[in-house]
Design a protein around this motif. Structure first.
Motif, short mmCIF file in Angstrom:
data_model
loop_
_atom_site.label_atom_id
_atom_site.label_comp_id
_atom_site.label_asym_id
_atom_site.label_seq_id
_atom_site.Cartn_x
_atom_site.Cartn_y
_atom_site.Cartn_z
N ARG A 54 0.83 -1.20 0.00
CA ARG A 54 0.00 0.00 0.00
C ARG A 54 0.87 1.25 0.00
O ARG A 54 0.64 2.18 -0.77
N LYS A 55 1.89 1.27 0.84
CA LYS A 55 2.78 2.43 0.89
C LYS A 55 3.51 2.62 -0.43
O LYS A 55 3.70 3.74 -0.89
N LEU A 74 2.48 1.66 -3.46
CA LEU A 74 1.55 2.10 -4.50
C LEU A 74 1.06 3.53 -4.28
O LEU A 74 0.82 4.26 -5.23
N ASP A 75 0.93 3.95 -3.02
CA ASP A 75 0.45 5.30 -2.72
C ASP A 75 1.57 6.34 -2.78
O ASP A 75 1.30 7.53 -2.72
N ASP A 120 3.94 6.57 -0.42
CA ASP A 120 4.31 6.95 0.93
C ASP A 120 5.65 6.35 1.36
O ASP A 120 6.21 6.77 2.36
N SER A 128 9.50 6.27 -3.22
CA SER A 128 8.77 7.26 -4.00
C SER A 128 9.62 8.45 -4.37
O SER A 128 10.56 8.80 -3.80
#
Length: 68
Positions: A58-59, A61-62, A64, A68
């Motif tokens: 999740r982190k 893909l988002d 976070d 990134s």
């Protein structure tokens, strides 16, 4: 001197026999055929936890996470 040595040998044999009898009667023998389980017994690492892995995805893909 020979008599002293003979007495010491007799005392040693008597002590050995007494210890062996005591071991056989009062104490349970050690478990010779115990098997270890094939599963690891320690806690699972954080990389094995499904919730932790889902949170990483999740982190990532988002945006976070550190990638990134």
């Amino acid at each position: 001197m020979l008599k002293v040595l003979l007495v010491l040998i007799i005392i040693a044999i008597a002590t050995y026999a007494l210890v062996r009898v005591t071991q056989r009667r009062g104490v349970t023998p050690p478990l010779a055929g115990t098997r270890r389980s094939t599963r690891p017994t320690g806690p699972l690492g954080p990389d094995d936890d499904e919730e932790f892995l889902r949170d990483l995805d999740r982190k990532r893909l988002d945006g976070d996470g550190p990638d990134s």
